[in-house]
Design an enzyme around this catalytic site. Structure first.
Site, PDB file in Angstrom:
ATOM      1  N   GLY A 103      -7.130  -3.093  14.037  1.00  0.00           N
ATOM      2  CA  GLY A 103      -7.882  -4.110  14.764  1.00  0.00           C
ATOM      3  C   GLY A 103      -8.617  -3.461  15.925  1.00  0.00           C
ATOM      4  N   TYR A 159      35.488  17.544 -10.760  1.00  0.00           N
ATOM      5  CA  TYR A 159      35.076  16.326 -11.470  1.00  0.00           C
ATOM      6  C   TYR A 159      35.473  16.436 -12.930  1.00  0.00           C
ATOM      7  CZ  TYR A 159      31.825  12.553 -12.799  1.00  0.00           C
ATOM      8  OH  TYR A 159      31.273  11.400 -13.262  1.00  0.00           O
ATOM      9  N   ARG A 189       0.808  -1.226   0.000  1.00  0.00           N
ATOM     10  CA  ARG A 189       0.000   0.000   0.000  1.00  0.00           C
ATOM     11  C   ARG A 189       0.833   1.265   0.000  1.00  0.00           C
ATOM     12  NH1 ARG A 189      -4.044  -0.115   4.550  1.00  0.00           N
ATOM     13  NH2 ARG A 189      -4.377   2.000   3.799  1.00  0.00           N
TER      14      ARG A 189
HETATM   15  C1  UD1 Z   1      -1.846  -4.725  12.467  1.00  0.00           C
HETATM   16  C2  UD1 Z   1      -2.752  -5.463  13.441  1.00  0.00           C
HETATM   17  C3  UD1 Z   1      -3.917  -4.538  13.789  1.00  0.00           C
HETATM   18  C4  UD1 Z   1      -3.386  -3.265  14.397  1.00  0.00           C
HETATM   19  C5  UD1 Z   1      -2.362  -2.584  13.470  1.00  0.00           C
HETATM   20  C6  UD1 Z   1      -1.650  -1.487  14.222  1.00  0.00           C
HETATM   21  C7  UD1 Z   1      -2.629  -7.878  13.065  1.00  0.00           C
HETATM   22  C8  UD1 Z   1      -3.267  -9.044  12.447  1.00  0.00           C
HETATM   23  N1  UD1 Z   1      -3.212  -6.692  12.867  1.00  0.00           N
HETATM   24  O1  UD1 Z   1      -2.567  -4.495  11.274  1.00  0.00           O
HETATM   25  O2  UD1 Z   1      -4.756  -5.194  14.739  1.00  0.00           O
HETATM   26  O3  UD1 Z   1      -4.449  -2.377  14.667  1.00  0.00           O
HETATM   27  O4  UD1 Z   1      -1.359  -3.513  13.049  1.00  0.00           O
HETATM   28  O5  UD1 Z   1      -0.822  -0.730  13.402  1.00  0.00           O
HETATM   29  O6  UD1 Z   1      -1.626  -8.040  13.734  1.00  0.00           O
HETATM   30  N2  UD1 Z   1       4.519  -8.279   9.347  1.00  0.00           N
HETATM   31  C9  UD1 Z   1       5.463  -9.280   9.192  1.00  0.00           C
HETATM   32  N3  UD1 Z   1       5.069 -10.460   8.655  1.00  0.00           N
HETATM   33  C10 UD1 Z   1       3.777 -10.712   8.288  1.00  0.00           C
HETATM   34  C11 UD1 Z   1       2.824  -9.682   8.451  1.00  0.00           C
HETATM   35  C12 UD1 Z   1       3.221  -8.476   8.992  1.00  0.00           C
HETATM   36  O7  UD1 Z   1       6.627  -9.110   9.523  1.00  0.00           O
HETATM   37  O8  UD1 Z   1       3.498 -11.821   7.826  1.00  0.00           O
HETATM   38  C13 UD1 Z   1       4.956  -6.998   9.920  1.00  0.00           C
HETATM   39  C14 UD1 Z   1       4.851  -5.827   8.944  1.00  0.00           C
HETATM   40  O9  UD1 Z   1       6.114  -5.551   8.348  1.00  0.00           O
HETATM   41  C15 UD1 Z   1       4.424  -4.666   9.834  1.00  0.00           C
HETATM   42  C16 UD1 Z   1       3.765  -5.328  11.022  1.00  0.00           C
HETATM   43  O10 UD1 Z   1       4.098  -6.693  10.991  1.00  0.00           O
HETATM   44  O11 UD1 Z   1       5.543  -3.921  10.261  1.00  0.00           O
HETATM   45  C17 UD1 Z   1       2.237  -5.164  11.003  1.00  0.00           C
HETATM   46  O12 UD1 Z   1       1.731  -5.709   9.806  1.00  0.00           O
HETATM   47  P1  UD1 Z   1       0.681  -4.906   8.924  1.00  0.00           P
HETATM   48  O13 UD1 Z   1       0.444  -5.691   7.699  1.00  0.00           O
HETATM   49  O14 UD1 Z   1       1.109  -3.508   8.785  1.00  0.00           O
HETATM   50  O15 UD1 Z   1      -0.603  -5.020   9.859  1.00  0.00           O
HETATM   51  P2  UD1 Z   1      -1.886  -4.065   9.882  1.00  0.00           P
HETATM   52  O16 UD1 Z   1      -2.825  -4.488   8.844  1.00  0.00           O
HETATM   53  O17 UD1 Z   1      -1.471  -2.657   9.945  1.00  0.00           O
END
Ligand code: UD1
Ligand code: CA
Length: 454
Positions: free
Chosen positions: A144, A373, A18
């Site tokens: 969430g 340069y 995104r």
């Molecule tokens: C997540 C939370 C949401 C919360 C929000 C806060 C979950 C399922 N959801 O949503 O409840 O309100 O953050 O900002 O946890 N990442 C990994 N591996 C993965 C998926 C994610 O390393 O497989 C890392 C991403 O790089 C990121 C972080 O985890 O830094 C959060 O993931 P992201 O996809 O941004 O979650 P949100 O949809 O924002």
């Protein structure tokens, strides 16, 4: 009571689609510092016993950034992006080594502060198995939701999976959780992937821990401490908060910011005492400004050290590798790169000084350029103490101008100039007496003939 040991796990895997960018999400920057480095700097502030960073496969640049920001951090690779709980388990080896507290922080929440992290850990010391950071964002969409009953946290439902009544909840998951080390793995291993995205959600830990009769609490914090970044819009909003904080800290430290809202700082900008910063100045990464220095309006600095009492701008550009000695003066439309300008030296107007050393007290006349340069390599220019470079000179590097030497205005200097010499590298002036009146006479005859022909 002995301090509880702490393992911090930072989730940093994934591309961040995104953001509409080829760059991994956590390498985007706020206040001149990557999101990941912000989070790791906050973690360093609570002095954890160990830090794990979960990166995606092939994300060597993310690993390198983690190493720069927090050398003791150990990277774990999450081979496929299968959700936040799956990511935590990529660091299983670190969890198995054991810690009293296991703190999980999302790598895209750069505004988090050490005090906020300590707040989250506090309930563990009082027997909670899990503490979740909550906040009430102005716009909760995408976050969430924390589902509570009689003030007790029941579960977290992701925005995508929430029904309308749940979407109406304004208390959201901030993206940081603290587990009691004993039993953390047992909770994490029970998390499944039955949801709209078929991902393993860390947020399910809440319902699972409650099902195991464990104490789960929510710790509410301010929105500006935990804004998560999924898009460029959110990145810009976090930047605004970061700038507010940095300006405030500079003012508190005694820096005079004439118009704070027009000055842009980096997380690592440092100021001495009695510094004045005029309006519309940008500080890129790695700038230090010494006591009593003045940075005048519309200047841009990055990777530069400004000495005590020095003056920069208006309209100056200091690029990486610039070191200004005490009392040096850099004026309007002067660009400096990879150069040391020693104490009291001056370049007041319209110059480019790159790959050079300018000795103490030297004067660089308006329009002087170091020609560093040749299309292939950069070459060095050395200007001795108290040398005087006449206006509009081109110093073709490699070249050295001795101490106290003079260079005549408009010179192109291609060979070294000894100390105390005068060098002239320009055409000799020719004067032709009466030439202009002869020209005018000639032209007026021509004009009369042209009129006669009308
Ligand atoms: C997540 C939370 C949401 C919360 C929000 C806060 C979950 C399922 N959801 O949503 O409840 O309100 O953050 O900002 O946890 N990442 C990994 N591996 C993965 C998926 C994610 O390393 O497989 C890392 C991403 O790089 C990121 C972080 O985890 O830094 C959060 O993931 P992201 O996809 O941004 O979650 P949100 O949809 O924002
Ligand atoms: Ca996020």
């Amino acid at each position: 009571m002995a301090a509880r040991s702490c393992l911090a796990i930072v989730l940093a895997a994934g591309e961040g689609t995104r953001m509409r960018s080829a760059r991994p999400k956590v390498l985007h920057e706020v206040a001149g510092r990557s999101l990941l480095a912000h989070v790791l700097t906050a973690i360093a502030g609570i002095e954890p016993s160990a830090t794990a960073v979960v990166i995606g496969s092939g994300q060597d640049d993310v690993a390198a950034e983690a190493g720069r920001a927090l050398p003791h951090a150990i990277c774990f690779v999450q081979r496929e992006r299968r959700g936040t709980a799956h990511a935590v388990l990529a660091a299983r080896a670190a969890i198995e080594r054991g810690a009293d507290d296991i703190l999980v922080i999302y790598g895209d929440t750069p505004l988090i502060r050490p005090a906020t992290l300590q707040l989250l850990r506090a309930p563990l010391a009082k027997g909670a198995a899990l503490a979740v950071m909550g906040f009430r964002p102005t716009d909760p969409s995408g976050y969430g939701r924390l589902v509570t009953k009689n003030g007790r946290l029941l579960r977290i439902v992701e925005h995508a999976d929430a029904v309308p009544q749940e979407r109406a909840i304004d208390l959201c998951n901030a993206g940081a959780m603290a587990f009691d080390g004993n039993g953390a793995l047992a909770i994490l291993e029970r998390i499944g992937n039955r949801n709209r995205k078929s991902e393993f959600y860390l947020t399910d830990a809440v319902e699972i821990a409650r099902g195991m009769n464990k104490t789960v609490v929510a710790v509410e914090v301010e929105e500006d401490d935990v804004r998560g970044i999924n898009s460029k819009k959110e990145l810009a909003e976090a930047e605004a908060v970061a700038q507010q904080r940095l300006r405030r800290a500079a003012l508190d430290a005694g820096v005079t910011l004439v118009a704070p809202e027009t000055v842009f700082l980096s997380a690592d900008t440092t100021f001495g005492k009695d510094v004045v910063v005029e309006p519309y100045v940008v500080f890129g990464a790695n700038v230090s400004v010494g006591d009593g220095a003045v940075i005048r309006a519309f200047s841009h600095l990055a990777g530069a050290a400004v000495g005590k009492g020095a003056s920069v701008g208006p309209f100056a550009r200091l690029r990486p590798g610039t070191r200004l000695g005490d009392g040096a003066r850099i004026g309007n439309f002067v660009e400096i790169k990879e150069a040391k300008i020693e104490a009291g030296a001056k370049a007041n107007h319209l110059s480019y000084i790159g790959d050079a050393v300018v000795g103490a007290g030297a004067n660089i006349g308006a329009g002087t350029i170091t020609c560093n340069y040749d299309g292939y390599a950069k070459h060095h220019t050395a200007i001795g103490e108290n040398a005087f470079i006449g206006s509009n000179s081109a110093l073709v590097a490699p070249v050295a101008i001795g101490a106290g030497a003079y260079v005549g205005s408009g010179s192109v200097i291609t060979a070294d100039v000894p100390a105390d010499a005068l060098a002239l590298g320009r055409g000799r002036q020719v004067v032709k007496e009466g030439w202009a009146s002869r020209l005018r006479a000639l032209k007026s005859i021509g004009r009369k003939k042209a009129h006669a022909g009308d």
